[in-house]
Design an enzyme around this catalytic site. Structure first.
Site, PDB file in Angstrom:
ATOM      1  N   ASP A 138       0.718  -1.494   0.305  1.00 16.34           N
ATOM      2  CA  ASP A 138       0.139   0.053  -0.163  1.00 16.34           C
ATOM      3  C   ASP A 138       1.017   1.093  -0.417  1.00 16.34           C
ATOM      4  OD1 ASP A 138      -1.863   1.628  -0.276  1.00 16.34           O
ATOM      5  OD2 ASP A 138      -2.401   1.996   2.118  1.00 16.34           O
ATOM      6  N   TYR A 140       1.560   5.024   0.038  1.00 14.92           N
ATOM      7  CA  TYR A 140       0.931   6.823   0.265  1.00 14.92           C
ATOM      8  C   TYR A 140       0.898   7.927  -0.856  1.00 14.92           C
ATOM      9  CZ  TYR A 140       0.998   9.521   4.637  1.00 14.92           C
ATOM     10  OH  TYR A 140       0.986  10.703   5.578  1.00 14.92           O
ATOM     11  N   HIS A 145      -3.759  13.804   0.045  1.00 11.93           N
ATOM     12  CA  HIS A 145      -4.019  12.655   1.275  1.00 11.93           C
ATOM     13  C   HIS A 145      -2.686  13.608   2.662  1.00 11.93           C
ATOM     14  CE1 HIS A 145      -4.401   9.719   4.724  1.00 11.93           C
ATOM     15  NE2 HIS A 145      -4.155   9.268   3.995  1.00 11.93           N
ATOM     16  N   ARG A 154       1.298  15.574  13.063  1.00 13.60           N
ATOM     17  CA  ARG A 154       2.205  17.084  12.980  1.00 13.60           C
ATOM     18  C   ARG A 154       1.997  18.037  13.299  1.00 13.60           C
ATOM     19  NH1 ARG A 154       3.738  13.183   9.780  1.00 13.60           N
ATOM     20  NH2 ARG A 154       4.261  14.794   8.120  1.00 13.60           N
ATOM     21  N   GLU A 210     -10.158   3.629   4.276  1.00 12.97           N
ATOM     22  CA  GLU A 210      -9.285   4.755   3.148  1.00 12.97           C
ATOM     23  C   GLU A 210     -10.204   4.453   2.118  1.00 12.97           C
ATOM     24  OE1 GLU A 210      -5.325   5.213   5.551  1.00 12.97           O
ATOM     25  OE2 GLU A 210      -5.276   3.715   3.702  1.00 12.97           O
ATOM     26  N   GLU A 212      -9.575   3.642  -2.008  1.00 13.04           N
ATOM     27  CA  GLU A 212      -7.652   3.642  -2.524  1.00 13.04           C
ATOM     28  C   GLU A 212      -8.735   2.572  -4.040  1.00 13.04           C
ATOM     29  OE1 GLU A 212      -4.898   1.812  -0.356  1.00 13.04           O
ATOM     30  OE2 GLU A 212      -5.201   2.898   1.609  1.00 13.04           O
ATOM     31  N   ASP A 244      -9.178   0.154   2.699  1.00 14.12           N
ATOM     32  CA  ASP A 244      -7.520   0.222   3.314  1.00 14.12           C
ATOM     33  C   ASP A 244      -8.178  -0.270   4.431  1.00 14.12           C
ATOM     34  OD1 ASP A 244      -5.136  -1.745   3.593  1.00 14.12           O
ATOM     35  OD2 ASP A 244      -4.732   0.882   4.322  1.00 14.12           O
ATOM     36  N   ARG A 248      -7.028   3.509  13.676  1.00 11.82           N
ATOM     37  CA  ARG A 248      -6.461   4.796  13.966  1.00 11.82           C
ATOM     38  C   ARG A 248      -5.070   4.925  15.640  1.00 11.82           C
ATOM     39  NH1 ARG A 248      -5.350   6.310   8.412  1.00 11.82           N
ATOM     40  NH2 ARG A 248      -7.093   6.374   7.787  1.00 11.82           N
ATOM     41  N   GLN A 251      -3.150   2.779  15.339  1.00 15.56           N
ATOM     42  CA  GLN A 251      -2.176   2.731  14.477  1.00 15.56           C
ATOM     43  C   GLN A 251      -0.895   4.045  14.715  1.00 15.56           C
ATOM     44  OE1 GLN A 251      -3.820   4.406  10.596  1.00 15.56           O
ATOM     45  NE2 GLN A 251      -1.446   4.955   9.967  1.00 15.56           N
ATOM     46  N   TYR A 255       3.173   2.992  15.109  1.00 16.44           N
ATOM     47  CA  TYR A 255       3.341   3.330  14.003  1.00 16.44           C
ATOM     48  C   TYR A 255       5.068   4.064  13.756  1.00 16.44           C
ATOM     49  CZ  TYR A 255       3.485   8.388  13.057  1.00 16.44           C
ATOM     50  OH  TYR A 255       3.347   9.316  13.045  1.00 16.44           O
ATOM     51  N   LYS A 264      -3.246  -2.172  10.788  1.00 19.58           N
ATOM     52  CA  LYS A 264      -3.608  -1.367   8.619  1.00 19.58           C
ATOM     53  C   LYS A 264      -3.886  -3.577   8.434  1.00 19.58           C
ATOM     54  CE  LYS A 264      -3.277   2.346   7.393  1.00 19.58           C
ATOM     55  NZ  LYS A 264      -3.753   3.215   6.462  1.00 19.58           N
ATOM     56  N   THR A 268      -8.471  -5.767   4.273  1.00 24.91           N
ATOM     57  CA  THR A 268      -8.008  -4.495   2.745  1.00 24.91           C
ATOM     58  C   THR A 268      -8.936  -5.270   2.165  1.00 24.91           C
ATOM     59  OG1 THR A 268      -5.976  -4.384   3.297  1.00 24.91           O
ATOM     60  CG2 THR A 268      -7.518  -3.878   1.263  1.00 24.91           C
ATOM     61  N   THR A 357      -4.658   6.013   0.281  1.00 22.85           N
ATOM     62  CA  THR A 357      -5.938   6.954   0.332  1.00 22.85           C
ATOM     63  C   THR A 357      -6.078   7.945  -0.675  1.00 22.85           C
ATOM     64  OG1 THR A 357      -6.089   6.506   3.040  1.00 22.85           O
ATOM     65  CG2 THR A 357      -7.125   8.589   1.567  1.00 22.85           C
ATOM     66  N   GLU A 371      -9.538  12.572   7.986  1.00 25.28           N
ATOM     67  CA  GLU A 371      -9.395  13.629   7.079  1.00 25.28           C
ATOM     68  C   GLU A 371     -10.782  14.840   7.365  1.00 25.28           C
ATOM     69  OE1 GLU A 371      -6.797  13.441   3.395  1.00 25.28           O
ATOM     70  OE2 GLU A 371      -8.050  11.627   3.763  1.00 25.28           O
TER      71      GLU A 371
END
Length: 425
Positions: A138, A140, A145, A154, A210, A212, A244, A248, A251, A255, A264, A268, A357, A371
């Site tokens: 997968d 990114y 996104h 962040r 997600e 995709e 997917d 959250r 994760q 992560y 994750k 899927t 995503t 989001e």
């Protein structure tokens, strides 16, 4: 990158009609599974527990396993096991030949007596996972996104990490948890940090979807030999839709420093119909401008465009919540494949790699709840008056998609759906 629409290589494009084909079947004009689409899948039908390979046409499914025995004996073995695996492995020349023959059967009246008994109403079929998933990767690849996630996770740092515009970032998932559309999604458990700081094992409280797009590898590649951009369509058979699912909270805790794992790897979902690349030749568009210019193995400035003008729609419990535009995805499938193999990793038949995503610049184009609700701070209000920050048990998510076809037709990508089940007691 120029702005011209590209064409696939001769191995995949020759079977795609330049204009909208007509069929002797009673298929409504504008049906997304018209004769210009002809996606492949695997199904079981009434009174037949054995899987069959099928081709969707309108609201019907052609039993290709049976049809090939009569009309395409040299290639009948490709479909005998009821899975797409042998067809995927056969390579682009065979893909083009089979698609040309199926198109002929469904557009030439003389084949009607043979094929009519082999057409099954789609509502009476049960989809199966259409191919054996070898590896699942997968990516990114959507800048919108990645930027949104960076701002959420962040807030005091740069939205994009320093490497993001230099290479397609991705992670390896679990092939064994890729499931066909309609399979229930059981709420997963994992370690997570509660608001009071306590760390505990339990069911996720932040289950997300997600939206995709997935790419299915057919012909394998040799170990140690990277696949260049120009050879992507010799290996990629077709396209599917992917959800997917993501936990959250799990994760977020796990992560750092190695990336997604349990958050994750539990499920899927993929759509049951694989749309051949040949059906998407009218959807090819130039991808967004890249700055900085990628390294040579990723530089597609003078290559045929691998951007795809795919329109996705996400519904939650029947209510549309997002319409992500795939044409704006920063890293194309060809670049993802080139990067996936640049270290010499071989492709295997049945490898599945997904875009990550898909999100657009507007709020109603964001392809995930994290989001859409800004990590739960701005919940969605559904028509029944209930709110969603993240998914509840019983919620059903459906992702559908279409693409431009010849003469204004729309190519259907089908849909991938999944309903959330409660965690085991």
């Amino acid at each position: 990158m120029n702005g011209k629409r590209g064409t696939a290589s001769p191995g995949t494009a020759t079977a795609a009609a330049a204009t909208t084909a007509t069929t002797w079947l009673d298929v409504a004009p504008g049906h997304p599974f018209g004769p210009s689409t002809l996606p492949y899948g695997s199904f079981t039908g009434p009174g037949s527990p054995e899987p069959r390979v099928g081709v969707a046409i309108g609201d019907l499914v052609l039993d290709l396993t049976a049809a090939a025995r009569v009309l395409l004996p040299p290639d009948a073995g490709l479909f005998a096991a009821g899975t797409l695996d042998p067809l995927l492995a056969a390579g682009p020349a065979v893909w083009a030949r089979v698609r040309a023959r199926v198109t002929e059967w469904l557009t030439d009246e003389r084949h009607r007596p043979t094929l009519e008994p082999l057409l099954v109403p789609a509502e009476f079929t049960t989809p199966r996972l259409p191919f054996t998933v070898a590896d699942y990767t997968d990516f990114y690849a959507s800048e919108e996104h990645a930027t949104n996630l960076g701002r959420i996770l962040r807030p005091d740092g740069a939205a994009l990490t320093p490497n993001w515009k230099h290479l397609p970032i991705g992670y390896h998932g679990r092939a064994g948890t890729v499931v066909v559309s309609g399979t229930p999604v059981v709420r997963p458990s994992g370690q997570r940090r509660a608001p009071d700081g306590e760390i505990a094992l339990g069911p996720t409280t932040r289950l997300d979807f997600e939206a995709e797009v997935g790419f299915v590898v057919g012909a394998p590649s040799a170990p140690g030999r990277p696949v260049p951009l120009a050879e992507a369509d010799r290996h990629v058979f077709g396209v599917c839709l992917v959800n997917d699912w993501s936990a959250r909270d799990v994760q977020a805790f796990e992560y750092v420093p190695l990336g997604p794992f349990l958050g994750k790897s539990f499920a899927t979902s993929v759509s049951p119909w694989i749309v051949p690349l040949a059906a998407l030749r009218h959807a090819r568009v130039a991808p967004p401008p890249r700055d900085p210019r990628p390294l040579p193995y990723l530089d597609d400035t003078d290559a045929e465009p691998w951007g795809l003008d795919l329109a996705l729609t996400v519904t939650l419990n029947g209510h549309p919540v997002s319409r992500p535009p795939f044409a704006g995805v920063y890293w194309t499938a060809a670049q993802q494949l080139a990067h996936l193999t640049v270290n010499g990793a071989p492709l295997r038949t049945g490898d599945l790699f997904a875009s990550g995503t898909v999100s657009g610049p507007r709020r109603d184009q964001r392809g995930s709840l994290i989001e859409l609700t800004w990590n739960g701070a701005e919940p969605l209000v559904l028509p029944d008056g209930t709110e969603r920050a993240f998914l509840r048990d019983g919620d059903e998510v459906v992702i559908s998609g279409t693409a431009p076809g010849p003469d204004g037709a729309r190519i259907g990508l089908g849909e991938v759906r999944g309903r959330v089940s409660a965690a085991p007691a």
